[in-house]
Design an enzyme around this catalytic site. Structure first.
Site, PDB file in Angstrom:
ATOM      1  CG  ASP A 386      -1.642   1.258   1.458  1.00  0.00           C
ATOM      2  OD1 ASP A 386      -2.321   1.695   0.519  1.00  0.00           O
ATOM      3  OD2 ASP A 386      -1.535   1.837   2.550  1.00  0.00           O
ATOM      4  CG  ASP A 593      -4.276  -1.103   3.085  1.00  0.00           C
ATOM      5  OD1 ASP A 593      -4.537  -0.833   1.908  1.00  0.00           O
ATOM      6  OD2 ASP A 593      -3.610  -0.357   3.821  1.00  0.00           O
TER       7      ASP A 593
END
Length: 707
Positions: A386, A593
């Site tokens: 990420d 996430d």
């Protein structure tokens, strides 16, 4: 307590106590003096009634030690209880005492009359035979049956032979038990050193404090994405709490006023105020114990295969012993075959190797929940990052605030901070911190807020107008806030690679906050090292605009990037990589996430990430340093090699012992001695540090000298 000073040197005293100490009294005496900040080492000698203290070589320290010793009583020592359960880990002196007692018991029996000696050895053998019968009752051919059979064979050759066999078996058990417990305690102690904080209400203000400063009765605030830092009772609010780390239940449960909550769980949605009801330190210990139980459940396929093979080899020991008995008619050779097994070395060395890796990982800045995740990291070939809070700094900052349609700059920042303060994401903290730095007080101007994952925040003002803050996609497209193309081009021109955060009231744009999220300084070097460690592809996934994503990817040396992604897009992308045959490791930090983290072959949550992300991840970083991922990869690959070496050594060395026993080179007692010695040596080698310490030395925790 009246004591005699036997020796006195600057910074050191050796005292003679009025009587011998029990193990509990010795431990209490050591820990009591170690609580004094100027004491460096405290060592009790319980069976010699001695006590040695090392301290700062000053007169005041000397007087304080002598004064404390004069005041302490045996009643105080017996009433002492440790601050944490791990202080009760076995000390080396306990090991020496057990070995000394066992040796004395054995030597004394050698000089007894033969009939009495035989009775005593027979009585000593009963626990071994009881364990053997218990295994047979459950239709198991295991090490307990091997030991019982070996002792029985020993009696056919004389009571002394049986006694020697039991003596060596006891020595092996004592050493193996000590080694295993010390490894478990060392791992647990490494987890205790990890700092934990909590948000509390003090003097009508919300402050963040260390867990060690928290008091029973204080009120802790826990919001969406936060971990529950303590055990307590909800006094206000309601939240959906994920308790899977304690109960194994995958679905979150509602917790509201009057309900109990526990440390180590995570708030998935909502906000609650919790009154602390138990010692925060004890709450942390319970979380560690739960994690250690999870560790045992999360064994790698390789570790399970080795342990299963160890169990399956035991019947072959009996088959070999039977074949030797038929072929040689030698009771000594048959008994020697029964004294050697593969199970102890294979199981114990593997478990200790994993615990040693976990302990070292905790000291390096990451927590691994089980050996299967080490195995997955070692085999992973694709690393997916990420961006925000992962590759970029954990504390992004407000770069610029642009007001629109009658709002002032301060009004934009004040209202944005009022909305964002409810959420733990790094971008939200950046907005709140900017308002604090400019002394912009933001009393609550809105009703309840709704967090739309990966999009933004929705609420309404006191006058009923709808207010939203979030990404361009969310505000301009989902919320249908209208701005002309020229104005949008102007906004993009000001962005210059930063992330614009759009604020709208009643479907009218009121401001844009530009968030500068700089790349972590070590990111480029870390990516290079990860390529060198065998990762073929390093990919970045982000919900940010393409321009921002491209800049970060180029600076970091990322192989490929994908921008403007929603959580479900990240999830699908990880699935796509797996369908292509990739072994995927995902690194993230936010609630958004979590789906991708849960899907990847192995996942890593950043230290500043939400508790939900850390709950979904298999590995949690405790340090902001991205080099922790490099160390994790190296340690995982080293563990894989060490496990395979231990397996080959245990099979090879014990096979050699069996061959020498069958050839008559080794007696049963010698076989047992070499077998136990090799098991302890292999276990000790498995516990050895995997990676060199940064300063060239292995880190140690401050403890008493006798541990």
């Amino acid at each position: 307590m009246r004591c005699v000073i036997k020796h006195s040197l600057p910074g050191r005293l050796r005292l003679q106590l009025p009587r011998n100490l029990t193990d509990h009294e010795a431990l209490a005496l050591e820990e009591t003096f170690l609580e004094m900040t100027f004491v460096r080492k405290a060592t009790a000698y319980p069976h010699a009634a001695g006590f040695a203290v090392e301290f700062e070589p000053t007169k005041s320290s000397h007087n304080a030690v002598v004064g404390r010793m004069a005041k302490i009583t045996f009643a105080e020592l017996n009433a002492w209880r440790p601050n944490d359960a791990f202080a009760l880990a076995p000390r080396s002196r306990e090991l020496y005492a057990k070995l000394a007692n066992l040796t004395a018991w054995f030597v004394l029996r050698l000089f007894m009359p033969k009939p009495l000696k035989t009775v005593l050895w027979f009585w000593r053998a009963l626990p071994f035979w009881k364990a053997s019968l218990e295994s047979l009752r459950h239709r198991r051919l295991d090490v307990a049956v091997l030991d019982g059979a070996a002792i029985a064979m020993g009696f056919t050759q004389g009571a002394n032979n049986a006694g020697e066999t039991m003596f060596l078996l006891h020595v092996g058990e004592i050493l193996e038990d000590y080694t295993r417990k010390r490894s478990e305690s060392s791992f647990a102690q490494s987890l205790l050193g990890i700092p934990t904080t909590a948000r509390v209400n003090r003097n009508d203000a919300e402050v963040e404090v260390d867990l060690s400063d928290l008091q029973i009765g204080e009120h802790v605030i826990v919001r969406t994405g936060d971990a529950m830092p303590v055990d307590g009772t909800v006094v206000s609010g309601e939240a959906m709490v994920n308790q899977s780390s304690l109960t194994g239940e995958p679905l979150p449960v509602m917790r509201q006023t009057g309900d109990s909550v526990y440390a180590g769980t995570a708030v998935e949605e909502g906000e609650i105020c919790v009154r602390v009801t138990s010692d925060p330190a004890q709450s942390k210990i319970n979380s560690i114990l739960a994690m250690m139980q999870d560790t045992n459940a999360a064994k790698s396929a390789e570790q399970k295969r080795i342990e299963n093979m160890a169990d399956k080899l035991v019947p072959w020991n009996f088959a070999l012993a039977g074949a030797v008995a038929l072929a040689t008619r030698s009771l000594s050779k048959t008994a020697a075959c029964l004294m050697v097994d593969y199970s102890c070395a294979l199981k114990m060395s593997g478990a200790i190797a994993v615990m040693a890796a976990q302990r070292e990982g905790a000291r390096r800045g990451f927590l691994v929940k089980g050996s299967r995740y080490f195995d997955a990291i070692a085999k992973a070939d694709t690393l997916v990052f990420d961006k925000t809070g992962t590759l970029t700094a954990a504390t992004p900052a407000v770069y610029h605030v642009e007001p629109y349609n009658g709002f002032s700059r301060k009004e934009v920042l004040r209202l944005a901070a009022c909305l964002e303060e409810h959420f733990p994401h790094p971008v939200a903290r950046a907005v709140v911190n900017a308002a604090l730095e400019e002394h912009l007080e933001h009393r609550k101007l809105h009703s309840d807020v709704e967090y739309v994952v990966a999009h933004g925040i929705v609420s309404s003002l006191e006058n009923g107008k709808r207010v939203v803050i979030g990404s361009q996609h969310f505000v301009l497209e989902d919320e249908a806030v209208q701005i002309d193309a020229q104005q949008l081009e102007h906004i993009h021109g000001l962005a210059l690679g930063t992330s614009p955060l759009f604020l709208a009231v009643d479907h009218q744009l009121r401001g844009v906050i530009y968030i500068d999220d700089p790349l972590k300084k070590e990111a480029h070097s870390v990516i290079e090292n990860l390529h060198a460690e065998g990762f073929r592809r390093v990919i970045m996934l982000t919900g940010d605009a393409d321009r921002t994503a491209r800049r970060i990817a180029e600076e970091a040396g990322i192989d490929e990037y994908h921008a403007d992604l929603l959580p479900e897009d990240k999830h699908r992308f990880v699935r796509k990589l797996q369908a292509e045959g990739c072994k995927v490791c995902m690194v993230g930090d936010g609630v958004n996430d979590s789906p991708a983290l849960a899907t990847a072959d192995v996942s890593i949550a950043m230290s500043a990430g939400s508790a939900v992300a850390r709950e979904a991840a298999d590995i949690a970083l405790t340090s902001d340093d991205l080099y922790s991922i490099v160390y994790l990869r190296r340690l995982s690959r080293t563990l894989d090699r060490r496990m395979k070496y231990g397996y080959r050594f245990a099979i090879g060395f014990n096979s050699l012992l069996l061959a020498l026993s069958i050839a008559g080179v080794l007696t049963p007692q010698q076989s047992a001695l070499f077998h136990n010695a090799s098991t302890i040596a292999l276990s000790a080698a498995s516990a050895y540090p995997y990676l060199p310490a940064p300063n060239g030395t292995t880190g140690r925790f401050r403890t008493s000298a006798s541990r």
